[in-house]
Design a protein around this motif. Structure first.
Motif, PDB file in Angstrom:
ATOM      1  N   ASP A  84      39.238 -33.798  50.814  1.00  0.00           N
ATOM      2  CA  ASP A  84      39.769 -34.571  49.687  1.00  0.00           C
ATOM      3  C   ASP A  84      40.682 -35.694  50.181  1.00  0.00           C
ATOM      4  OD1 ASP A  84      38.491 -33.393  47.514  1.00  0.00           O
ATOM      5  OD2 ASP A  84      39.987 -31.816  47.306  1.00  0.00           O
ATOM      6  N   ASP A 228      34.448 -36.728  48.065  1.00  0.00           N
ATOM      7  CA  ASP A 228      33.786 -35.762  48.944  1.00  0.00           C
ATOM      8  C   ASP A 228      32.802 -34.947  48.107  1.00  0.00           C
ATOM      9  OD1 ASP A 228      35.819 -33.984  47.762  1.00  0.00           O
ATOM     10  OD2 ASP A 228      35.115 -32.549  49.245  1.00  0.00           O
ATOM     11  N   SER A 230      31.821 -31.979  46.918  1.00  0.00           N
ATOM     12  CA  SER A 230      32.223 -30.578  46.766  1.00  0.00           C
ATOM     13  C   SER A 230      31.380 -29.880  45.706  1.00  0.00           C
ATOM     14  CB  SER A 230      33.710 -30.468  46.436  1.00  0.00           C
ATOM     15  OG  SER A 230      34.049 -31.302  45.364  1.00  0.00           O
TER      16      SER A 230
END
Ligand SMILES: [Mg+2]
Length: 336
Positions: A84, A228, A230
Motif C-alpha cells: 500500500d 496495489d 489486493s
C-alpha cells in the motif's frame, strides 16, 4: 517452529513481547529515535510528510492454520501494508504490530509470526517500532500491522488513484493471479507442490513477496495513478477508473499472456479468471503517460480511454466491448 508447549498465557505479556521483539533485533534502525520498550516509539521524519496505512488479518478468515504457518502470516501482513505504501510512491519507515489471541495460543506461533514479520521487514529494510499484545475470548486470533512511510527519494507527490487520463497506458509491475491460483490449488487439495510452478503459486498465496521498489520507480517514471492489486485486477482497476473518471480497456492478448504463466497448474479459462479477479497479489497496477516508456519489469495491460469512446460508456475496466463486473472480477458467464 519449535513448539515447546509454552503458551501466551503461561509466559505473560512481558515475557511474550521480549521473545517476539528478539525476532526484530537484526532489523535496520534508520530513523528510529526511540524503539520498542518505551510507551511509544519515536521516529524521525526527514521529508516532513508521513504515509500511514493499516491491515488486519484474522484466523480462518484470512488464513488457515492447516495451510499457512505463523511465518507465512507474518510475511503476508507485512507485504499487504508495504505494498500500500509502494502504491503511493512510498517506502516504509516503521511498522507497529498488534496480536490479539487466546491465552492458550502456543508461544511458538507468536514467535513464528514475529519471525515472518522480521523476515519481510528485513527484506524491505523497515524497522519495527513497537507492538501490542491483547487477549481474545474464544479462539479468535487477529494480527494488525500499521505501516508508516514516506515518499521515496525523487518522488515529490503521492501517486493517487484519481490521476489516470485518456491516452495513458495501463501496466502492471509483475505477474497476476498467482495468489488466487495458489488458493485454488489448496482448495483442490494440493497442499504440497508437485512441481516448481505449483511451488511458486502456493508460495505466493502463503507468503507473497513483491518488488516494493517498483512503486517509487513508477512514480519517478511519471505514473499518473497507482494501486496495489489486493482485491483483483478488475476490482482494483475499477477503483482507479472510477476515481479518475476513465475507462481502462484491457488488451485481451496481454491478459492471455499473463494467464499463460499460470498454465498448466490451472487450465487456461481458470487462469484467465485468476488474472482478472485473483486477489492478494500485491503487484502494482498503474497508468503512465502514453509517450513514456515503462519502467523495467512493467508489462503493458491496455489503455486508458475517455468514457463514451469505443463503446465504453461508464468508468470501469473493459474488455472486448464489455465492462467487467468488479464484484465477480469477470463477465457474468464466469459465474454460470
Ligand atoms: Mg491496497
Amino acid at each position: 517452529m519449535v513448539d515447546d508447549g509454552a503458551t501466551l498465557g503461561g509466559r505473560g505479556e512481558r515475557g511474550v513481547l521480549a521473545e517476539v521483539f528478539a525476532a526484530y533485533a537484526g532489523l535496520p534502525t534508520d530513523g528510529v529515535l526511540v524503539g520498542p520498550g518505551d510507551d511509544t516509539g519515536l521516529l524521525a521524519v526527514p521529508t516532513g510528510r508521513v504515509l500511514a496505512t493499516t491491515d488486519t488479518v484474522v484466523r480462518d478468515r484470512d488464513w488457515r492454520d492447516d495451510w499457512s504457518t505463523a511465518q507465512d502470516v507474518g510475511v503476508k501482513v507485512v507485504t499487504q501494508n508495504l505494498a500500500d505504501l509502494a502504491a503511493m510512491g512510498g517506502r516504509g519507515t516503521g511498522l507497529l504490530v498488534a496480536l490479539a489471541a487466546p491465552p492458550s495460543l502456543p508461544l511458538a506461533w507468536a514467535r513464528g509470526l514475529a519471525e515472518g514479520i522480521g523476515y519481510a521487514a528485513g527484506l524491505a529494510g523497515v524497522p519495527v517500532l513497537g507492538g501490542d499484545l491483547s487477549s481474545t475470548a474464544g479462539d479468535a486470533v487477529l494480527v494488525a500491522v500499521t505501516a508508516l512511510g514516506e515518499l521515496a527519494d525523487g518522488v515529490t507527490a503521492p501517486v493517487l488513484r484519481s490521476g489516470a487520463s485518456p491516452g495513458d497506458v495501463l501496466a502492471v509491475s509483475g505477474p497476476l493471479g498467482r495468489s488466487g491460483a495458489g488458493l485454488e490449488l489448496l482448495l483442490g487439495g494440493v497442499t504440497e507442490a508437485r512441481d516448481e510452478q505449483e511451488r511458486r503459486l502456493l508460495d505466493h498465496h502463503r507468503r507473497p513477496l513483491t518488488d516494493l521498489a517498483q512503486g517509487p520507480s513508477a512514480a519517478r517514471a511519471g505514473a499518473t495513478a497507482m494501486i496495489d492489486v489486493s482485491d483483483g485486477l478488475v476490482r482494483d482497476g475499477d477503483r482507479v477508473a472510477r476515481a479518475s473518471g476513465v475507462a481502462l480497456v484491457l488488451d485481451p492478448g496481454a491478459v492471455d499472456r499473463l494467464a499463460g504463466e499460470l498454465v498448466p497448474a490451472l487450465p487456461l479459462d481458470r487462469a484467465r479468471r485468476q488474472v482478472l479477479s485473483g486477489g492478494e497479489e500485491h503487484e502494482l497496477l498503474a497508468t503512465f503517460p502514453g509517450d513514456r516508456s515503462l519502467p523495467e519489469g512493467w508489462r503493458r495491460l491496455g489503455q486508458v480511454l475517455p468514457v463514451g469512446s469505443d463503446g465504453a460508456d461508464a468508468p470501469g475496466v473493459w474488455q472486448d466491448g464489455a465492462r467487467l463486473d468488479p464484484a465477480t472480477g469477470g463477465w457474468d458467464h464466469f459465474e454460470g
